[in-house]
Write an enzyme that holds these catalytic residues in place. Structure first.
Site, PDB file in Angstrom:
ATOM      1  N   ALA A 174      26.766  31.506  23.714  1.00  0.00           N
ATOM      2  CA  ALA A 174      25.984  31.651  24.939  1.00  0.00           C
ATOM      3  C   ALA A 174      25.884  30.319  25.680  1.00  0.00           C
ATOM      4  CB  ALA A 174      24.602  32.203  24.600  1.00  0.00           C
ATOM      5  N   GLU A 223      36.168  31.893  29.729  1.00  0.00           N
ATOM      6  CA  GLU A 223      36.522  30.646  29.013  1.00  0.00           C
ATOM      7  C   GLU A 223      37.209  29.644  29.955  1.00  0.00           C
ATOM      8  OE1 GLU A 223      37.539  30.870  24.919  1.00  0.00           O
ATOM      9  OE2 GLU A 223      36.671  32.872  24.718  1.00  0.00           O
ATOM     10  N   GLN A 264      53.542  49.044  39.296  1.00  0.00           N
ATOM     11  CA  GLN A 264      54.556  49.322  40.322  1.00  0.00           C
ATOM     12  C   GLN A 264      55.693  50.173  39.733  1.00  0.00           C
ATOM     13  OE1 GLN A 264      53.420  48.220  43.068  1.00  0.00           O
ATOM     14  NE2 GLN A 264      55.059  48.959  44.393  1.00  0.00           N
ATOM     15  N   GLN A 278      68.545  48.160  39.945  1.00  0.00           N
ATOM     16  CA  GLN A 278      68.403  46.695  39.815  1.00  0.00           C
ATOM     17  C   GLN A 278      67.011  46.210  40.219  1.00  0.00           C
ATOM     18  OE1 GLN A 278      71.324  44.230  41.701  1.00  0.00           O
ATOM     19  NE2 GLN A 278      72.513  44.072  39.812  1.00  0.00           N
TER      20      GLN A 278
HETATM   21  C1  LIG Z   1      33.440  39.870  30.847  1.00  0.00           C
HETATM   22  C2  LIG Z   1      32.934  38.470  30.740  1.00  0.00           C
HETATM   23  C3  LIG Z   1      32.672  37.934  29.487  1.00  0.00           C
HETATM   24  C4  LIG Z   1      32.179  36.634  29.363  1.00  0.00           C
HETATM   25  N1  LIG Z   1      31.838  36.139  28.129  1.00  0.00           N
HETATM   26  C5  LIG Z   1      31.165  34.973  28.038  1.00  0.00           C
HETATM   27  C6  LIG Z   1      30.622  34.521  26.783  1.00  0.00           C
HETATM   28  O1  LIG Z   1      30.784  35.173  25.736  1.00  0.00           O
HETATM   29  N2  LIG Z   1      29.897  33.376  26.769  1.00  0.00           N
HETATM   30  C7  LIG Z   1      29.676  32.635  27.885  1.00  0.00           C
HETATM   31  O2  LIG Z   1      29.021  31.603  27.792  1.00  0.00           O
HETATM   32  N3  LIG Z   1      30.193  33.014  29.086  1.00  0.00           N
HETATM   33  C8  LIG Z   1      30.916  34.163  29.183  1.00  0.00           C
HETATM   34  N4  LIG Z   1      31.411  34.583  30.403  1.00  0.00           N
HETATM   35  C9  LIG Z   1      31.192  33.760  31.591  1.00  0.00           C
HETATM   36  C10 LIG Z   1      32.475  33.128  32.119  1.00  0.00           C
HETATM   37  O3  LIG Z   1      32.911  32.111  31.261  1.00  0.00           O
HETATM   38  C11 LIG Z   1      32.192  32.655  33.547  1.00  0.00           C
HETATM   39  O4  LIG Z   1      32.066  33.820  34.366  1.00  0.00           O
HETATM   40  C12 LIG Z   1      33.275  31.739  34.097  1.00  0.00           C
HETATM   41  O5  LIG Z   1      33.283  30.509  33.395  1.00  0.00           O
HETATM   42  C13 LIG Z   1      33.099  31.473  35.577  1.00  0.00           C
HETATM   43  O6  LIG Z   1      31.785  31.098  35.860  1.00  0.00           O
HETATM   44  P1  LIG Z   1      30.981  31.842  37.050  1.00  0.00           P
HETATM   45  O7  LIG Z   1      31.150  33.292  36.864  1.00  0.00           O
HETATM   46  O8  LIG Z   1      29.613  31.289  37.091  1.00  0.00           O
HETATM   47  O9  LIG Z   1      31.779  31.448  38.350  1.00  0.00           O
HETATM   48  P2  LIG Z   1      31.497  30.132  39.231  1.00  0.00           P
HETATM   49  O10 LIG Z   1      31.440  28.934  38.359  1.00  0.00           O
HETATM   50  O11 LIG Z   1      30.378  30.391  40.163  1.00  0.00           O
HETATM   51  O12 LIG Z   1      32.857  30.057  40.065  1.00  0.00           O
HETATM   52  C14 LIG Z   1      33.091  30.882  41.206  1.00  0.00           C
HETATM   53  C15 LIG Z   1      34.456  30.497  41.771  1.00  0.00           C
HETATM   54  O13 LIG Z   1      34.455  29.104  42.156  1.00  0.00           O
HETATM   55  C16 LIG Z   1      35.490  28.429  41.481  1.00  0.00           C
HETATM   56  N5  LIG Z   1      35.078  27.068  41.153  1.00  0.00           N
HETATM   57  C17 LIG Z   1      33.936  26.670  40.528  1.00  0.00           C
HETATM   58  N6  LIG Z   1      33.929  25.339  40.375  1.00  0.00           N
HETATM   59  C18 LIG Z   1      35.093  24.890  40.895  1.00  0.00           C
HETATM   60  C19 LIG Z   1      35.670  23.586  41.046  1.00  0.00           C
HETATM   61  N7  LIG Z   1      35.064  22.485  40.597  1.00  0.00           N
HETATM   62  N8  LIG Z   1      36.864  23.513  41.658  1.00  0.00           N
HETATM   63  C20 LIG Z   1      37.513  24.618  42.099  1.00  0.00           C
HETATM   64  N9  LIG Z   1      37.011  25.857  42.009  1.00  0.00           N
HETATM   65  C21 LIG Z   1      35.825  25.995  41.390  1.00  0.00           C
HETATM   66  C22 LIG Z   1      35.762  29.246  40.222  1.00  0.00           C
HETATM   67  O14 LIG Z   1      37.048  29.004  39.685  1.00  0.00           O
HETATM   68  C23 LIG Z   1      35.582  30.649  40.754  1.00  0.00           C
HETATM   69  O15 LIG Z   1      36.762  31.048  41.400  1.00  0.00           O
HETATM   70  C24 LIG Z   1      31.970  35.847  30.532  1.00  0.00           C
HETATM   71  C25 LIG Z   1      32.267  36.398  31.790  1.00  0.00           C
HETATM   72  C26 LIG Z   1      32.716  37.690  31.909  1.00  0.00           C
HETATM   73  C27 LIG Z   1      32.971  38.243  33.275  1.00  0.00           C
END
Ligand SMILES: Cc1cc2nc3c(=O)[nH]c(=O)nc-3n(C[C@H](O)[C@H](O)[C@H](O)COP(=O)(O)OP(=O)(O)OC[C@H]3O[C@@H](n4cnc5c(N)ncnc54)[C@H](O)[C@@H]3O)c2cc1C
Length: 381
Positions: free
Chosen positions: A123, A362, A335, A278
């Site tokens: 977490a 991750e 597709q 192809q």
């Molecule tokens: C099904 C699922 C399972 C998951 N399991 C776990 C788990 O077990 N444990 C856990 O801790 N988390 C878990 N997560 C969380 C997951 O790791 C995060 O959703 C992920 O790291 C992205 O974070 P966020 O959703 O807050 O997106 P944000 O950080 O808000 O990012 C939004 C967008 O902005 C981009 N962005 C952010 N910062 C930058 C930067 N510096 N430069 C360029 N682009 C950037 C991101 O790439 C993304 O496109 C899970 C998520 C899902 C959907």
């Protein structure tokens, strides 16, 4: 050229048989019903798949990371949800406890989990921050021999079934990421509750939910590593986790490729099988090539982890390339299937949905590119 030992070949065969007989036949149904595959996970525990590279003295199979990759590919080929359940338990729960836990923590929180009798979760993310993990707002306030945890962790895979979680919380706000600590939290501890199960696009047989901590009073014995080491632990754990997700992505892509080739040989258009066209063959070539390259990158990262050398860049490359290969392959598979690719009677719409998450969790693809670039910029002077 990689050569696989007899053990590696045996793992591939065992996991491939298990995937074909126990996972693939039920994958569509459990996806539809959001049903956790409890009997299959129990069997995977008995096969030694839930703590593959944990030493046998702590309940694991005592194998290497290459074995983990080979097993993850086959399991995820059969069922992507079983793949992520296995990956989180191995990479994100058992590995850090094996690496950073003390003898008592290993006894309480590693043996049963590595054997697959219990499931763990990790977490780190919060509703307000995922990529920017250092911005954690969950707090752990020291109170004598205890820490009092308050905050909400988001998106936690295995959250519904887990009996313990590794939770990251800020013990000293002034120190930024050096003020984050890791705790092993039993899920039945007072002050711990779960949010609703998320209704996801893919990997729907694995649970994902918030974990809510409200005045959760934990003994200091539950701290993993030292105070302030949490961020370092989280980043190290995610390096390893990315190898597992790369392998999951390859397994999903492989399932989509196999289904596409079989379909292309059967489906007729303009008097011949579409596999003779192809335009379809070009797709199959690109699909096969990208998966093969993903396998090599992933095995390289796994070998480096096995050797104990730094593999942050290689794990990010493997995860980025394999996840993009997987979504590309699943897209092409749909597709090739035409209209049949868009309906639930055939498996490729599920592979398409399952593949997508590998570019997000991750560390998103954007974050992998940042990790890769910062390493290359340091390497080349
Ligand atoms: C099904 C699922 C399972 C998951 N399991 C776990 C788990 O077990 N444990 C856990 O801790 N988390 C878990 N997560 C969380 C997951 O790791 C995060 O959703 C992920 O790291 C992205 O974070 P966020 O959703 O807050 O997106 P944000 O950080 O808000 O990012 C939004 C967008 O902005 C981009 N962005 C952010 N910062 C930058 C930067 N510096 N430069 C360029 N682009 C950037 C991101 O790439 C993304 O496109 C899970 C998520 C899902 C959907």
């Amino acid at each position: 050229m990689f050569t696989f030992s007899d053990t590696h070949q045996m793992i591939v065969k065992t996991c491939a048989d298990f995937a074909d007989k126990e996972l693939a036949p039920r994958a569509a149904e459990i996806d539809r019903n959001h049903e956790y595959p409890a009997p299959q996970i129990k069997n995977m525990g008995e096969l030694g798949l839930m703590g593959i590279f944990v030493p046998s003295e702590f309940g694991g199979a005592g194998l290497d990371v290459v074995s983990y990759v080979l097993a993850m590919q086959e399991i995820s080929r059969g069922c992507a949800s079983a793949g992520v359940i296995m990956s989180v338990n191995n990479s994100l729960f058992c590995d850090p406890i094996n690496k950073f836990g003390n003898a008592d923590q290993k006894e309480r929180f590693l043996v049963a989990y590595a054997q697959g009798r219990k499931i763990g979760c990790f977490a780190l993310s919060e509703p307000g921050n995922g990529s920017d993990a250092a911005a954690a707002s969950t707090k752990a306030q020291r109170d004598g021999d205890f820490y009092v945890l308050n905050g909400t962790k988001a998106w936690i895979t295995n959250g519904y079934e887990a009996e313990a979680a590794i939770v990251f919380a800020t013990t000293n706000l002034a120190l930024g990421n050096k003020g984050i600590s890791a705790f092993i939290v039993p899920m039945d501890h007072p002050g711990v509750s779960r949010g609703k199960k998320e209704d996801k696009l893919g990997i729907r047989a694995s649970s994902t939910c918030n974990i809510i901590l409200e005045d959760c009073r934990l003994s200091k014995e539950n701290m993993l590593g030292q105070e302030g080491e949490g961020f370092k632990i989280a980043m190290a754990v995610l390096d390893g986790g990315r190898i597992g997700i790369a392998a999951q992505a390859i397994g999903i892509g492989q399932a989509a490729l196999v289904a596409s080739v079989r379909y292309a040989k059967e489906r007729k258009a303009f008097g011949k099988s579409i596999g003779e066209l192809q335009a379809i063959q070009m797709k199959i070539a690109d699909m096969g090539m990208r998966l093969e390259a993903a396998k090599l990158l992933t095995l390289k990262a796994a070998c480096m982890k096995d050797k104990g050398v730094r593999y942050t860049k290689e794990a990010a490359m493997a995860k980025l390339f394999a996840s993009e290969a997987s979504t590309f392959v699943a897209h092409q598979a749909m597709q090739i299937y035409g209209g049949n690719g868009y309906v639930t009677e055939y498996p490729v719409e599920r592979h398409y949905r399952d593949a997508r998450i590998t570019e997000i969790y991750e560390g998103t693809s954007e974050i992998q590119r940042i990790v890769i670039a910062s390493n290359i910029l340091k390497e080349i002077v």
